[in-house]
Each structure stands twice: as C-alpha cells, then as structure tokens.
Design a protein around this motif. Sequence first.
Motif, mmCIF file in Angstrom:
data_model
loop_
_atom_site.group_PDB
_atom_site.id
_atom_site.type_symbol
_atom_site.label_atom_id
_atom_site.label_comp_id
_atom_site.label_asym_id
_atom_site.label_seq_id
_atom_site.Cartn_x
_atom_site.Cartn_y
_atom_site.Cartn_z
ATOM 1 N N ASP A 56 -27.797 6.075 17.150
ATOM 2 C CA ASP A 56 -27.126 6.542 18.356
ATOM 3 C C ASP A 56 -26.571 5.398 19.189
ATOM 4 O O ASP A 56 -25.460 5.494 19.735
ATOM 5 C CB ASP A 56 -28.090 7.367 19.208
ATOM 6 N N ALA A 57 -27.323 4.317 19.295
ATOM 7 C CA ALA A 57 -26.880 3.201 20.135
ATOM 8 C C ALA A 57 -25.581 2.594 19.630
ATOM 9 O O ALA A 57 -24.789 2.053 20.408
ATOM 10 C CB ALA A 57 -27.967 2.125 20.196
ATOM 11 N N ILE A 58 -25.349 2.677 18.315
ATOM 12 C CA ILE A 58 -24.108 2.178 17.729
ATOM 13 C C ILE A 58 -23.031 3.252 17.759
ATOM 14 O O ILE A 58 -21.874 2.994 18.091
ATOM 15 C CB ILE A 58 -24.356 1.687 16.288
ATOM 16 N N ALA A 59 -23.414 4.485 17.440
ATOM 17 C CA ALA A 59 -22.446 5.576 17.375
ATOM 18 C C ALA A 59 -21.762 5.812 18.717
ATOM 19 O O ALA A 59 -20.610 6.261 18.763
ATOM 20 C CB ALA A 59 -23.132 6.857 16.907
ATOM 21 N N HIS A 60 -22.457 5.499 19.816
ATOM 22 C CA HIS A 60 -21.897 5.737 21.142
ATOM 23 C C HIS A 60 -21.006 4.596 21.627
ATOM 24 O O HIS A 60 -20.387 4.721 22.692
ATOM 25 C CB HIS A 60 -23.028 5.975 22.150
ATOM 26 N N ASP A 61 -20.965 3.494 20.894
ATOM 27 C CA ASP A 61 -20.050 2.413 21.256
ATOM 28 C C ASP A 61 -18.610 2.929 21.195
ATOM 29 O O ASP A 61 -18.237 3.678 20.291
ATOM 30 C CB ASP A 61 -20.227 1.243 20.294
ATOM 31 N N VAL A 62 -17.775 2.509 22.149
ATOM 32 C CA VAL A 62 -16.423 3.043 22.251
ATOM 33 C C VAL A 62 -15.627 2.795 20.976
ATOM 34 O O VAL A 62 -14.958 3.696 20.443
ATOM 35 C CB VAL A 62 -15.698 2.441 23.470
ATOM 36 N N ARG A 108 -16.943 4.918 18.080
ATOM 37 C CA ARG A 108 -16.614 6.330 18.274
ATOM 38 C C ARG A 108 -15.134 6.602 17.995
ATOM 39 O O ARG A 108 -14.790 7.588 17.335
ATOM 40 C CB ARG A 108 -16.966 6.760 19.694
ATOM 41 N N ARG A 109 -14.270 5.732 18.483
ATOM 42 C CA ARG A 109 -12.837 5.937 18.245
ATOM 43 C C ARG A 109 -12.503 5.866 16.754
ATOM 44 O O ARG A 109 -11.721 6.669 16.241
ATOM 45 C CB ARG A 109 -12.024 4.889 19.012
ATOM 46 N N LEU A 110 -13.093 4.913 16.066
ATOM 47 C CA LEU A 110 -12.821 4.790 14.634
ATOM 48 C C LEU A 110 -13.398 5.961 13.847
ATOM 49 O O LEU A 110 -12.728 6.520 12.972
ATOM 50 C CB LEU A 110 -13.383 3.462 14.118
ATOM 51 N N SER A 111 -14.628 6.340 14.145
ATOM 52 C CA SER A 111 -15.246 7.430 13.384
ATOM 53 C C SER A 111 -14.528 8.750 13.631
ATOM 54 O O SER A 111 -14.453 9.604 12.723
ATOM 55 C CB SER A 111 -16.735 7.547 13.724
ATOM 56 N N ASP A 112 -13.985 8.936 14.833
ATOM 57 C CA ASP A 112 -13.209 10.150 15.101
ATOM 58 C C ASP A 112 -11.932 10.200 14.251
ATOM 59 O O ASP A 112 -11.369 11.280 14.032
ATOM 60 C CB ASP A 112 -12.826 10.218 16.588
ATOM 61 N N ALA A 113 -11.492 9.030 13.786
ATOM 62 C CA ALA A 113 -10.274 8.967 12.965
ATOM 63 C C ALA A 113 -10.563 9.056 11.478
ATOM 64 O O ALA A 113 -9.633 9.025 10.667
ATOM 65 C CB ALA A 113 -9.515 7.668 13.271
ATOM 66 N N ARG A 149 -16.842 -3.452 9.647
ATOM 67 C CA ARG A 149 -17.083 -4.739 10.287
ATOM 68 C C ARG A 149 -17.728 -4.566 11.667
ATOM 69 O O ARG A 149 -18.643 -5.311 12.035
ATOM 70 C CB ARG A 149 -15.775 -5.523 10.409
ATOM 71 N N VAL A 150 -17.270 -3.589 12.437
ATOM 72 C CA VAL A 150 -17.825 -3.387 13.778
ATOM 73 C C VAL A 150 -19.289 -2.961 13.693
ATOM 74 O O VAL A 150 -20.154 -3.497 14.401
ATOM 75 C CB VAL A 150 -16.990 -2.350 14.557
ATOM 76 N N VAL A 151 -19.595 -2.008 12.810
ATOM 77 C CA VAL A 151 -20.976 -1.560 12.676
ATOM 78 C C VAL A 151 -21.870 -2.699 12.188
ATOM 79 O O VAL A 151 -23.005 -2.873 12.660
ATOM 80 C CB VAL A 151 -21.059 -0.341 11.732
ATOM 81 N N THR A 152 -21.374 -3.507 11.251
ATOM 82 C CA THR A 152 -22.164 -4.642 10.774
ATOM 83 C C THR A 152 -22.488 -5.600 11.905
ATOM 84 O O THR A 152 -23.631 -6.072 12.036
ATOM 85 C CB THR A 152 -21.412 -5.393 9.661
ATOM 86 N N ASP A 202 -18.848 -9.718 23.809
ATOM 87 C CA ASP A 202 -17.547 -9.606 24.466
ATOM 88 C C ASP A 202 -16.433 -10.212 23.620
ATOM 89 O O ASP A 202 -15.320 -9.680 23.567
ATOM 90 C CB ASP A 202 -17.584 -10.285 25.841
ATOM 91 N N ARG A 203 -16.718 -11.321 22.954
ATOM 92 C CA ARG A 203 -15.701 -11.949 22.114
ATOM 93 C C ARG A 203 -15.334 -11.027 20.959
ATOM 94 O O ARG A 203 -14.150 -10.861 20.627
ATOM 95 C CB ARG A 203 -16.199 -13.288 21.571
ATOM 96 N N SER A 204 -16.329 -10.431 20.326
ATOM 97 C CA SER A 204 -16.052 -9.527 19.217
ATOM 98 C C SER A 204 -15.245 -8.317 19.675
ATOM 99 O O SER A 204 -14.313 -7.879 18.991
ATOM 100 C CB SER A 204 -17.369 -9.058 18.588
ATOM 101 N N VAL A 205 -15.592 -7.785 20.832
ATOM 102 C CA VAL A 205 -14.841 -6.643 21.362
ATOM 103 C C VAL A 205 -13.378 -7.024 21.552
ATOM 104 O O VAL A 205 -12.461 -6.283 21.165
ATOM 105 C CB VAL A 205 -15.457 -6.167 22.686
#
Length: 279
Positions: free
Chosen positions: A157-163, A166-171, A253-256, A265-268
Amino acid sequence: MTTEDPGTAGLDTGGPDNDAPDAATLRAFGVAGSVPERLAGGQGTTWRAGDLVFRPHGNAAEAAWRSGVLATLEHTSAFHTPRPVPTADGHWTRGPWEAWEWVPGTADATRVAEVLRAGAAFHRAVAHLARPSFLDRTVDPWSRADRMVWDEAPVPDAIAHDVSVRRLSDAFRPVDAPRQLIHRDLLGNVLFADGQPPTVIDWAPSWRPSGFGAAIAAVDAVCWHGVPVARLASFGVGVDGWSQLLVRALAFRVVTLHLLGAWDDRSVALHRPVVDALV
C-alpha cells in the motif's frame, strides 16, 4: 548477483563484502598468484584477476543455470557474451564467486539504438529456452518489482499510493505478446570495443515479452542519461505494444527504487517528466 541500475549503485547488499576473491578461490579457477583488481561497475564487487572476471553470484542455482546456457550459446555478428569459466573440479561457482572470461569493451548509455539492437539479437538467441523455475523463488528488489508491475504480486500500500506509481498503474493495459527469457538490465551491460560485436554481460533474467528489456533500457536512458523523452517512440519501432511496455518499464524502475528505499526528491524529479509523457 543482480546489480541492476540505474541510480541504485551501492544499495544492493547481497553477496560478499567488497573484499577481493581470496587465494583459494583464485587457485580454484586457475589464476593462482594473480593480484585482483577492482573493476568499475558491478557496485564495486567485481574484480579482474589474470584473464578472468570474478563477481558474486548471489544465487548458486541461478548462477549454474546461467553459466550452463552461456557456455554454449551461439554468438552472431550482432552480439556475443563472455564465456563462464569452471573451477578445476568442474563447478561453475566456488563459495560466493563465479568467474567469466574477461573481454575488452566499455558501456556507453548514450548509444541506445546500438544497445537495443544487441539486446534484440541476444533475445533471439535465447528465445528457445524454457522458463527456469528459480525465477519463482528470487526475492531481490528487482525481481519483486518485476512481478508487481506484471500483476503477479501485490504492490504494498505504501508504494501503491505513491502518485507516480498510481498514475502508471492506472495506465496499465494487457500486453498481447509472447513471453520468453529476456535481459532486463541492458543499458549499462552492453560493452563496445572497436572491431568486435557488442558484448552482452551480467544477464539479469526475466520471463517477459522481448520488448520489455528494450523498454527498460529506453526509460533508463531518458531518466538517467539525458536522452530526450521525445526519442522514446523511435526506440520501439516494430515492437508490439511498445507504449504499454514503456509504461510498465517505468513503473518497474519506480517500484524498485521504492523497495530499495531510494525513491527520493531527486528520483521524483528525474522520473516525473517521463511519467507525464507516457500517461
């Protein structure tokens, strides 16, 4: 050992410490008396001694399987691989170490199209192989993230709720393409040397559509190496489901990075423009 990058060097704690292979290991692989030299890449755990490269395998079953395949894999003018080197008593590993023949060359993350061509040739060469059972048992962050973005494991959940997640998984949409063994970390693991075919190293195996390996390399090049996001479409000419493979590659890559505790912040900032472009 899988040491997949980009941006995660030093975060994978698997394998031995940064010590060089000991004298008994060097003797077992036939390079007694050589002085090990640490190589760039491999998160500081890869060494050259004589004409061999030593790296921690992380998983003996996977290492034995990979060595058995690459010992006889037919090379072409489009790619080749280092050959594994057995110990004197015929084993592919000794303790935490495996050994490979040293080959000259340098990785170049800006040569994306050439990396993808070499990767495609490698994937054609291994397309006949059956799915190895150890893939179901690997629990490193890369393998876990791979399963999550292909709906084979739940996302915490802590990862799934990341913006971004969430945007990628919705796609996500279904990908109607055959699965096979692929290399999911191509960009930094194709070496170039004058007069030689590209050398594919450090095979990180996964059972996915062949274009997924190319999609990961493409998003890596954009996120981490300054390649313009506008080039993403051109890298996938002729690849079925390319746009969806890109979405899942970026999610991988984001989930990893989340699993490694490296989503900062840099990764975001590096990933957000690509998320925007893809969704």
